[in-house]
Scaffold this active site. Structure first.
Site, PDB file in Angstrom:
ATOM      1  N   GLU A 198       1.008  -1.229  -0.122  1.00 52.82           N
ATOM      2  CA  GLU A 198      -0.004  -0.066  -0.032  1.00 52.82           C
ATOM      3  C   GLU A 198       0.920   1.169   0.146  1.00 52.82           C
ATOM      4  O   GLU A 198       1.505   1.651   0.844  1.00 52.82           O
ATOM      5  CB  GLU A 198      -0.775  -0.011   1.195  1.00 52.82           C
ATOM      6  CG  GLU A 198      -1.801   0.991   1.219  1.00 52.82           C
ATOM      7  CD  GLU A 198      -1.675   2.353   1.304  1.00 52.82           C
ATOM      8  OE1 GLU A 198      -1.825   2.884   2.472  1.00 52.82           O
ATOM      9  OE2 GLU A 198      -1.296   3.092   0.488  1.00 52.82           O
ATOM     10  N   GLU A 207       5.026  11.315  -2.141  1.00 53.63           N
ATOM     11  CA  GLU A 207       6.145  10.229  -1.198  1.00 53.63           C
ATOM     12  C   GLU A 207       7.029   9.443  -2.171  1.00 53.63           C
ATOM     13  O   GLU A 207       7.883   9.019  -1.701  1.00 53.63           O
ATOM     14  CB  GLU A 207       5.200   9.397  -0.341  1.00 53.63           C
ATOM     15  CG  GLU A 207       4.710   9.978   0.950  1.00 53.63           C
ATOM     16  CD  GLU A 207       3.781   8.787   1.660  1.00 53.63           C
ATOM     17  OE1 GLU A 207       2.777   9.156   2.140  1.00 53.63           O
ATOM     18  OE2 GLU A 207       4.255   7.760   1.777  1.00 53.63           O
TER      19      GLU A 207
HETATM   20  N1  LIG Z   1       1.659   6.624   1.475  1.00 52.84           N
HETATM   21  C1  LIG Z   1       1.801   5.381   1.948  1.00 52.84           C
HETATM   22  N2  LIG Z   1       0.963   4.341   1.673  1.00 52.84           N
HETATM   23  N3  LIG Z   1       2.727   5.094   3.006  1.00 52.84           N
HETATM   24  C2  LIG Z   1       3.041   3.876   3.682  1.00 52.84           C
HETATM   25  C3  LIG Z   1       4.185   3.939   4.026  1.00 52.84           C
HETATM   26  C4  LIG Z   1       4.621   2.681   4.811  1.00 52.84           C
HETATM   27  O1  LIG Z   1       5.750   2.062   4.139  1.00 52.84           O
HETATM   28  C5  LIG Z   1       7.052   2.177   4.791  1.00 52.84           C
HETATM   29  N4  LIG Z   1       7.879   2.334   3.745  1.00 52.84           N
HETATM   30  C6  LIG Z   1       7.950   3.409   2.769  1.00 52.84           C
HETATM   31  N5  LIG Z   1       8.863   3.358   1.980  1.00 52.84           N
HETATM   32  C7  LIG Z   1       9.654   2.045   2.325  1.00 52.84           C
HETATM   33  C8  LIG Z   1      10.649   1.486   1.966  1.00 52.84           C
HETATM   34  N6  LIG Z   1      11.249   1.795   0.643  1.00 52.84           N
HETATM   35  N7  LIG Z   1      11.392   0.292   2.449  1.00 52.84           N
HETATM   36  C9  LIG Z   1      10.580  -0.217   3.660  1.00 52.84           C
HETATM   37  N8  LIG Z   1       9.492   0.588   4.162  1.00 52.84           N
HETATM   38  C10 LIG Z   1       9.060   1.493   3.433  1.00 52.84           C
HETATM   39  C11 LIG Z   1       6.852   3.387   5.925  1.00 52.84           C
HETATM   40  O2  LIG Z   1       7.732   3.199   6.820  1.00 52.84           O
HETATM   41  C12 LIG Z   1       5.445   3.159   6.220  1.00 52.84           C
HETATM   42  O3  LIG Z   1       5.350   2.232   7.150  1.00 52.84           O
END
Ligand SMILES: N=C(N)NCC[C@H]1O[C@@H](n2cnc3c(N)ncnc32)[C@H](O)[C@@H]1O
Length: 420
Positions: A198, A207
């Protein structure tokens, strides 16, 4: 954007350095090249400052500039901060606030649950990666509603420690393995059959977590593996936004019986030159049928494609009204694991259950009356910020072709560039 030149502040201007090239859009914007030194005279908004470059004034995007500190003055070398702002970004996901918001979004969370449920038979003995798992909700759905061989729940923020506890608390540790780290750097023990995430942000892409998903696809998904979401679309519609316009602009006409209209150029600059996230549009605010302006295929999309995404639109005005701006939202699809099975859809538009993303409103500099039979056609460009990699500029250009003879601006070449 029309605005009067800002009066120079008494305080002496501050020297900033440009971290990347900028080509000004309007006549009042100042173009510059990476490395240029600009003098910032005033900061009428967080996004746009009034500055001079070699004496020539204009508006400049604050996000492209970095204050020249005394030490750098000597060193003459300007190093870039983290362009991904990861400390701040993953720091924000290390607290519950955003996870509570996402989990409280029933439409979002139930959709992912529905995807797992409707594909539970096909998920048997499959290896799954849940990218950016947060509290692990999707991974727990997989373990609870299906029998995958393993789910790698990847989470970069400090939430991962709690996610491990939640996996254990719900008796899923046999299936779910929590890996803390950035998905781009994590080494999985095996390729996966399904990459679920997601990742959608405001206006779909803000983002730019989607970049991480594409990199994980190329590194961790086996040939023929499944991407969930499988596709995404950004949708646009011209709309009226009278209540927002009244709140931010009309307000200055007669507050407490006084004429405050000289503040309206400032209000336009401050409130209408950046997108309004979490705007809720009603179906009746739409002046035309909506149009999908950008469509992403998650199997073929490349990271380089994210730098600049373009779309065209042609709207036919169905009912006369005031055109205050454009509203954007997104829809994602999850293809079925079963041949010919029905796809599941998450639509964040005004005709679906509201989600925590709501919609995004781009206000015009000034509203325009439009009439049934008019058409609004033009283009949208999402231009990823070359410096701050989680941000983008949305540029909209359009013409209004009016069949109503008494419309004085039937050819209005309009343009706006907004920074997320
Ligand atoms: N707009 C969203 N859906 N954001 C969800 C983002 C979720 O993914 C995690 N997240 C985002 N990018 C990454 C990444 N490259 N690697 C691991 N976790 C990630 C972040 O810490 C949060 O828990």
């Amino acid at each position: 954007m029309q605005a009067e030149k800002e009066d120079e502040d008494e305080a002496s201007p501050e020297e900033y350095v440009a971290l990347s090239d900028f080509t000004g859009g309007g006549s009042d914007q100042r173009s510059f090249s990476s490395g240029d030194r600009l003098l910032v005279h005033s900061k009428p908004s967080a996004e746009w400052w009034w500055a001079t470059l070699q004496g020539v004034p204009g508006y400049v995007p604050a996000s492209y500039l970095r204050l020249v500190t005394a030490e750098e003055e000597e060193e003459e070398d300007i190093s870039l901060e983290d362009p991904w702002q990861d400390e701040e970004y993953f720091g924000s996901y290390g607290t519950l606030r955003l996870h509570l918001e996402m989990l409280s979004d029933k439409s979002r969370t139930e959709t992912y649950r529905q995807v797992i449920l409707s594909n539970s038979a096909s998920l048997r003995n499959k290896a799954v990666m849940d990218l950016g798992c947060g509290t692990g909700i999707i991974s727990l759905f997989c373990a609870q509603l299906a029998q995958p061989s393993v789910v790698y729940a990847v989470e970069a923020s400090s939430m991962a420690d709690y996610t491990r506890q939640l996996v254990k608390q719900n008796g899923c540790e046999e299936v779910v393995t929590v890996l803390q780290g950035r998905a781009e750097e994590i080494e999985l023990p095996e390729q996966v059959d399904v990459l679920v995430s997601e990742w959608m942000g405001n206006c779909l892409l803000f983002e730019f977590m989607v970049e991480s998903v594409l990199q994980a696809r190329d590194r961790c998904l086996r040939d023929g593996g499944i991407m969930w979401p499988s596709s995404a679309a950004l949708t646009l519609v011209p709309c009226q936004a009278d209540s927002y316009y009244t709140e931010k602009m009309a307000f200055w006409e007669r507050p407490y019986g006084l004429d405050f209209t000289p503040l309206q150029p400032l209000a336009q600059q401050e409130f209408f030159t950046k997108p309004k996230f979490s705007h809720l549009i009603e179906p009746e605010d739409c002046l035309t049928a909506p149009c999908d302006v950008i469509c992403l295929d998650m199997y073929t999309l490349q990271v380089r494609d994210l730098e600049e995404m373009k779309g065209q639109f042609h709207f036919c005005v169905e009912k006369s009204g005031v055109f205050h701006g454009f509203t954007a939202w997104f829809t994602v699809h999850f293809e079925s694991l079963e041949e010919g099975g029905a796809a599941v859809e998450l639509n964040t538009g005004p005709n679906s259950e509201p989600t925590h993303w709501k919609q995004t409103l781009f206000m015009l500099d000034r509203p325009v009356s439009v009439y049934a039979g008019d058409s609004i056609s033009g283009s949208i460009v999402l231009h990823r910020n070359p410096v701050w990699r989680r941000h983008m500029t949305v540029t909209l250009q359009w013409n209004i072709n009016s069949s109503t003879e008494d419309t004085d601006n039937c050819q209005a070449n309009l343009f706006m560039s907004l920074y997320t």
